[in-house]
Write a protein that holds these residues in place. Structure first.
Motif, short mmCIF file in Angstrom:
data_model
loop_
_atom_site.label_atom_id
_atom_site.label_comp_id
_atom_site.label_asym_id
_atom_site.label_seq_id
_atom_site.Cartn_x
_atom_site.Cartn_y
_atom_site.Cartn_z
N VAL A 121 83.95 55.33 20.99
CA VAL A 121 83.36 55.03 22.21
C VAL A 121 81.86 53.96 22.60
N VAL A 122 82.30 53.24 23.38
CA VAL A 122 80.93 52.36 23.28
C VAL A 122 79.99 52.69 24.36
N SER A 130 68.03 49.52 19.98
CA SER A 130 69.96 49.98 19.73
C SER A 130 70.09 50.45 18.69
N LEU A 131 69.45 50.60 17.48
CA LEU A 131 70.04 51.11 16.35
C LEU A 131 69.05 52.82 16.92
N LYS A 132 68.57 52.88 17.31
CA LYS A 132 68.17 54.42 17.77
C LYS A 132 69.53 55.20 19.10
N LYS A 133 69.55 54.12 19.75
CA LYS A 133 70.59 55.26 20.68
C LYS A 133 72.29 54.75 19.94
N LEU A 134 72.25 54.40 19.03
CA LEU A 134 73.70 54.17 18.29
C LEU A 134 73.66 55.55 17.29
N ASN A 139 75.23 59.20 18.58
CA ASN A 139 76.71 59.12 17.46
C ASN A 139 78.28 58.15 18.42
N CYS A 140 77.78 57.62 19.13
CA CYS A 140 78.63 56.26 19.79
C CYS A 140 78.81 54.94 18.52
N ASP A 141 80.27 55.00 18.29
CA ASP A 141 80.45 53.63 17.57
C ASP A 141 79.81 52.26 17.66
N TRP A 142 79.82 51.70 18.94
CA TRP A 142 78.83 50.54 19.14
C TRP A 142 78.02 50.38 19.95
N LYS A 154 78.35 51.02 14.03
CA LYS A 154 77.90 51.98 13.25
C LYS A 154 77.73 51.85 11.60
N ASN A 155 77.51 50.68 11.17
CA ASN A 155 76.89 50.04 9.93
C ASN A 155 75.95 48.98 10.22
#
Length: 275
Positions: free
Chosen positions: A205-206, A219-223, A227-230, A255-256
């Motif tokens: 899921v991107v 962006s990291l907050k949205k990630l 709960n998406c992968d990219w 994710k990392n």
């Protein structure tokens, strides 16, 4: 059709600015460049410009077709463009998204062997041969159609979906007034819903993030929240990239929490890098 080029020339010719500019144009047009290599040349010089060995050219093209075969049978879903959230029959809330990046991603997925469905908000873009196009207007329509397209292996949510809609849409055109108040309510969060759908969640899921400030933090907050992968993010405050531009520059957050930056290039080239 796919076109592969295997250039060979003197090192000075290869490195010349005008030649490099033309090579970049060819890449942006969708041509695949194989080589050249670094080595001894027929002219007696040494450097970059030597033709790739025929066997390696064959292996490169063969791997391309094997890649298509591996992806054959995989399904991809892409959303693109803006949504229109109507106030009355003639007025709506929307944004400046052109849909170009999403269309290019759908095209690239199709060219890489994926059975691809593109759900598009209102745009001026032409349909893509070989891509199943579903046209919608509102976020609610896009959400409904997205659910109907599941299950898929890959889902890329590049659409700029309106965050809010008008709570009470007027059935008749609103007449001109001195002042008017609109009551808005949150729209359905398509990315978050599908990314957390246990039984029908795509394998990859991107999501996209159009930011004007603190791109990495947001962006990291949205990630995490979606709960998406990219998350693929770009700075839409820069008029040279993003909305209505032929060019883009994006950061991919994984994710990392690692980050990969794709420099400014045509949206078609960005799509190839992503896929």
């Amino acid at each position: 059709k796919k076109i592969f080029l295997a250039p060979a020339m003197n090192v000075q010719m290869w490195l010349h600015a005008s030649n490099q500019e033309n090579i970049n144009k060819l890449k942006n047009f969708g041509y695949n460049i194989i080589g050249p290599e670094i080595g001894d040349m027929a002219c007696g010089e040494y450097g970059e410009g030597k033709m790739t060995e025929p066997e390696n050219i064959f292996n490169y093209i063969n791997e391309y077709f094997r890649h298509l075969e591996r992806n054959n049978g995989f399904k991809a879903l892409v959303t693109a463009g803006p949504t229109h959230e109507y106030i009355d029959p003639v007025r709506f809330i929307s944004n400046k998204s052109s849909g170009k990046q999403g269309y290019e991603i759908a095209k690239s997925l199709k060219n890489n062997g994926f059975t691809t469905t593109l759900i598009s908000g209102p745009t001026n873009l032409d349909p893509i041969d070989g891509v199943n196009l579903i046209k919608v207007n509102s976020a609610q329509e896009m959400f409904r159609k997205s659910l109907q397209c599941l299950p898929v292996d890959v889902a890329v949510f590049s659409a700029a979906v309106a965050d809010y809609k008008v709570k009470n849409k007027e059935k008749e055109k609103i007449k001109k007034k001195e002042n008017m108040d609109l009551t808005l309510e949150k729209n359905v969060d398509i990315l978050k819903h599908i990314s957390n759908h246990n039984s029908l969640r795509p394998k990859l899921v991107v999501g996209f993030a159009a930011e004007t400030n603190e791109l990495r933090k947001n962006s990291l907050k949205k990630l995490s929240e979606k709960n998406c992968d990219w998350i693929i993010a770009n700075d839409v405050s820069n008029s040279e990239i993003g909305f209505n531009s032929e060019f883009n520059k994006v950061s991919i957050f994984y994710k990392n929490k690692s980050e990969e930056i794709i420099p400014k290039m045509k949206k078609s080239s960005i799509a190839k890098e992503i896929v």
